[in-house]
Design an enzyme around this catalytic site. Structure first.
Site, mmCIF file in Angstrom:
data_model
loop_
_atom_site.group_PDB
_atom_site.id
_atom_site.type_symbol
_atom_site.label_atom_id
_atom_site.label_comp_id
_atom_site.label_asym_id
_atom_site.label_seq_id
_atom_site.Cartn_x
_atom_site.Cartn_y
_atom_site.Cartn_z
ATOM 1 N N ASN A 125 0.811 -1.213 0.000
ATOM 2 C CA ASN A 125 0.000 0.000 0.000
ATOM 3 C C ASN A 125 0.853 1.276 0.000
ATOM 4 O O ASN A 125 2.013 1.240 -0.390
ATOM 5 C CB ASN A 125 -1.063 -0.014 1.098
ATOM 6 C CG ASN A 125 -2.313 0.725 0.627
ATOM 7 O OD1 ASN A 125 -2.363 1.949 0.681
ATOM 8 N ND2 ASN A 125 -3.284 0.006 0.109
ATOM 9 N N TYR A 176 -6.469 -11.817 -6.003
ATOM 10 C CA TYR A 176 -7.854 -11.397 -6.257
ATOM 11 C C TYR A 176 -8.696 -12.664 -6.280
ATOM 12 O O TYR A 176 -8.476 -13.537 -7.117
ATOM 13 C CB TYR A 176 -7.990 -10.740 -7.629
ATOM 14 C CG TYR A 176 -7.436 -9.349 -7.754
ATOM 15 C CD1 TYR A 176 -6.081 -9.113 -7.617
ATOM 16 C CD2 TYR A 176 -8.269 -8.280 -8.070
ATOM 17 C CE1 TYR A 176 -5.561 -7.831 -7.769
ATOM 18 C CE2 TYR A 176 -7.755 -6.994 -8.225
ATOM 19 C CZ TYR A 176 -6.411 -6.780 -8.072
ATOM 20 O OH TYR A 176 -5.901 -5.515 -8.230
ATOM 21 N N ASP A 227 -11.788 0.270 -0.993
ATOM 22 C CA ASP A 227 -10.331 0.246 -1.157
ATOM 23 C C ASP A 227 -9.761 0.878 0.108
ATOM 24 O O ASP A 227 -9.188 1.944 0.093
ATOM 25 C CB ASP A 227 -9.945 1.042 -2.414
ATOM 26 C CG ASP A 227 -8.468 0.871 -2.779
ATOM 27 O OD1 ASP A 227 -7.763 0.154 -2.050
ATOM 28 O OD2 ASP A 227 -8.045 1.468 -3.783
ATOM 29 N N GLU A 272 -5.903 -8.042 1.563
ATOM 30 C CA GLU A 272 -4.456 -7.928 1.719
ATOM 31 C C GLU A 272 -4.167 -7.698 3.198
ATOM 32 O O GLU A 272 -4.341 -6.597 3.705
ATOM 33 C CB GLU A 272 -3.927 -6.749 0.885
ATOM 34 C CG GLU A 272 -4.268 -6.815 -0.589
ATOM 35 C CD GLU A 272 -4.274 -5.429 -1.235
ATOM 36 O OE1 GLU A 272 -3.221 -4.780 -1.270
ATOM 37 O OE2 GLU A 272 -5.346 -4.991 -1.697
ATOM 38 N N GLN A 288 -6.441 -4.724 3.871
ATOM 39 C CA GLN A 288 -6.947 -3.863 2.812
ATOM 40 C C GLN A 288 -7.980 -4.678 2.054
ATOM 41 O O GLN A 288 -7.640 -5.658 1.398
ATOM 42 C CB GLN A 288 -5.800 -3.429 1.871
ATOM 43 C CG GLN A 288 -6.200 -2.412 0.817
ATOM 44 C CD GLN A 288 -6.223 -0.969 1.326
ATOM 45 O OE1 GLN A 288 -5.801 -0.696 2.459
ATOM 46 N NE2 GLN A 288 -6.705 -0.046 0.522
ATOM 47 N N HIS A 335 3.011 0.091 -3.144
ATOM 48 C CA HIS A 335 3.428 -1.305 -3.327
ATOM 49 C C HIS A 335 4.909 -1.465 -3.682
ATOM 50 O O HIS A 335 5.272 -2.243 -4.571
ATOM 51 C CB HIS A 335 2.556 -1.977 -4.393
ATOM 52 C CG HIS A 335 1.119 -2.174 -3.990
ATOM 53 N ND1 HIS A 335 0.698 -2.233 -2.687
ATOM 54 C CD2 HIS A 335 -0.018 -2.332 -4.749
ATOM 55 C CE1 HIS A 335 -0.616 -2.423 -2.642
ATOM 56 N NE2 HIS A 335 -1.074 -2.474 -3.878
ATOM 57 N N HIS A 371 -1.232 -10.102 -2.963
ATOM 58 C CA HIS A 371 -2.284 -9.335 -3.626
ATOM 59 C C HIS A 371 -3.219 -10.214 -4.459
ATOM 60 O O HIS A 371 -3.636 -9.830 -5.563
ATOM 61 C CB HIS A 371 -1.646 -8.251 -4.497
ATOM 62 C CG HIS A 371 -2.455 -7.002 -4.612
ATOM 63 N ND1 HIS A 371 -3.757 -7.004 -5.049
ATOM 64 C CD2 HIS A 371 -2.155 -5.711 -4.336
ATOM 65 C CE1 HIS A 371 -4.199 -5.758 -5.061
ATOM 66 N NE2 HIS A 371 -3.254 -4.955 -4.623
HETATM 67 C C1 GLA Z 1 -4.352 -1.861 -3.455
HETATM 68 C C2 GLA Z 1 -4.625 -0.400 -3.471
HETATM 69 C C3 GLA Z 1 -5.545 -0.065 -4.609
HETATM 70 C C4 GLA Z 1 -4.948 -0.516 -5.924
HETATM 71 C C5 GLA Z 1 -4.616 -1.979 -5.846
HETATM 72 C C6 GLA Z 1 -3.886 -2.451 -7.063
HETATM 73 O O1 GLA Z 1 -5.442 -2.585 -3.066
HETATM 74 O O2 GLA Z 1 -5.155 0.072 -2.255
HETATM 75 O O3 GLA Z 1 -5.807 1.314 -4.635
HETATM 76 O O4 GLA Z 1 -3.779 0.217 -6.180
HETATM 77 O O5 GLA Z 1 -3.838 -2.265 -4.717
HETATM 78 O O6 GLA Z 1 -4.496 -2.080 -8.243
#
Ligand code: GLA
Length: 353
Positions: free
Chosen positions: A88, A189, A253, A317, A289, A114, A187
């Site tokens: 982050n 998804y 987010d 995350e 996150q 990141h 990270h």
């Molecule tokens: C994290 C950030 C988001 C975005 C993603 C990657 O979750 O908080 O804003 O940048 O990574 O796309």
């Protein structure tokens, strides 16, 4: 014949002439993970649905080329990657530690995100296969002093392991030779429908968190830890991700302040009604996150030719809070010589009928 618990294959060429490897781990009970040493990226994760049918529950690509393409780099979703040195954002890419000012790349508007221009998601990790007590992969990376502006030679090791009870366990360890900051995460998804649903808005989510970190319009925490009660951030009871997302400009987010300090404990549960799949997340980290894939816009096509549109997957995350190096009241992300950073997060899959 039973499939081997671990196998290795080429994952494609890298720009510097090296070849990325893909490691497949199986626990023999239906869970299968594929991980490449490029970025330490989890590319596939197969888990059974309520009828015992395996399905791939993470977003990603079938070959390393997908992660190297210009479109992917521009979009920057970090699918399944290991994130470091700092997961982050760090405000304006600056922090002060022990009287020294450090400047990092600003690769996300005015802020650092990141780990910078070439974070841990873009390096080739050294890989070692482990078989006992469970199939596992150890990835090691030595980040030189000054890399991406961070102080200290940081030696990082990450172990991906499959447990007998269908969890992917990610264990992180790091040491440094100078005082530094770090915030390691993964990270991935998730889309527990394994692609049957184009988005995750119908997934139900519970987060064991009564507060979240309020952010400014560049997604930097203001320092306020606000109660979730009575807001669309309240996931203390299970809610569909899509139920209140319209009330959150841009979508979710944010960093949730997890209950239970820094003990390894259950922090989140997700459930996808169609497939019956459930995901339980356990960690020793103070925050998570929760990102609802807001920036995905269909421009990336992943495994099986699937276009990844808005909210195609969600991330949990596990981490320290964003911008902790500039927020003395947040749990510390400082690591000093002689200390061992160690942390673990488990993503456990099951079904609920
Ligand atoms: C994290 C950030 C988001 C975005 C993603 C990657 O979750 O908080 O804003 O940048 O990574 O796309």
């Amino acid at each position: 014949m039973q499939e081997p618990l671990i196998s290795t294959a080429d994952f494609g060429p890298l720009p510097d002439g090296q070849t990325a490897q893909l490691f497949t781990l199986r626990n023999g009970r239906g869970l299968e993970a594929r991980i490449t040493n490029y970025g330490g990226t989890l590319t596939h994760l197969l888990a059974p649905d309520k009828d015992g049918q395996p399905g791939d529950v993470v977003l990603g690509f079938d070959a390393v080329g997908g992660y190297l393409s210009e479109t992917y780099r521009q979009a920057g979703p970090y699918f399944g990657a290991l994130i470091g040195r700092y997961g982050n954002r760090i405000k304006q890419g600056r922090f002060r530690l022990d009287g020294h000012d450090y400047t990092l790349a600003t690769n996300n508007g005015p802020n650092h995100l990141h780990g910078g221009l070439r974070g841990f998601d873009k390096v080739l990790w050294q890989a070692e296969v482990l078989v006992e007590p469970t199939p596992a992969l150890r990835l090691t990376y030595i980040s030189p002093d000054g890399e991406e502006g961070y102080p200290g030679t940081l030696t990082v090791s990450v172990v991906y392991a499959l447990t007998p009870d269908n969890a992917l366990r990610i264990s992180y360890a790091a040491t440094t030779d100078r005082a530094t900051v770090l915030n390691l995460t993964n990270h991935a998804y998730f889309n527990l429908s394994a692609g049957a649903q184009p988005d995750v808005l119908g997934h139900e989510l519970q987060l064991h968190a009564e507060r979240y970190t309020v952010v400014d319009d560049t997604l930097i925490p203001t320092g306020e830890l606000r109660l979730v009660q009575g807001t669309p951030f309240d996931f203390t009871r299970s809610h569909a991700i899509g139920a209140r997302i319209g009330q959150v400009p841009g979508g979710y987010d944010h960093n949730w302040v997890l209950a239970g300090g820094e003990h390894f404990r259950l922090v989140a549960t997700a459930h996808e009604p169609g497939s019956g799949r459930t995901l339980e997340v356990r960690t020793d980290q103070p925050g998570v996150q929760f990102y609802s894939g807001n920036f995905l816009d269909g421009s990336l096509t992943g495994k099986n030719g699937r276009p990844y549109g808005r909210h195609a997957g969600f991330c949990l995350e596990t981490q320290h809070f964003p911008d902790s190096p500039n927020q003395p009241a947040f749990p510390s992300t400082v690591l000093r010589p002689g200390e061992l950073f160690s942390s673990a997060t488990e993503y456990r899959f099951g079904v609920q009928r």
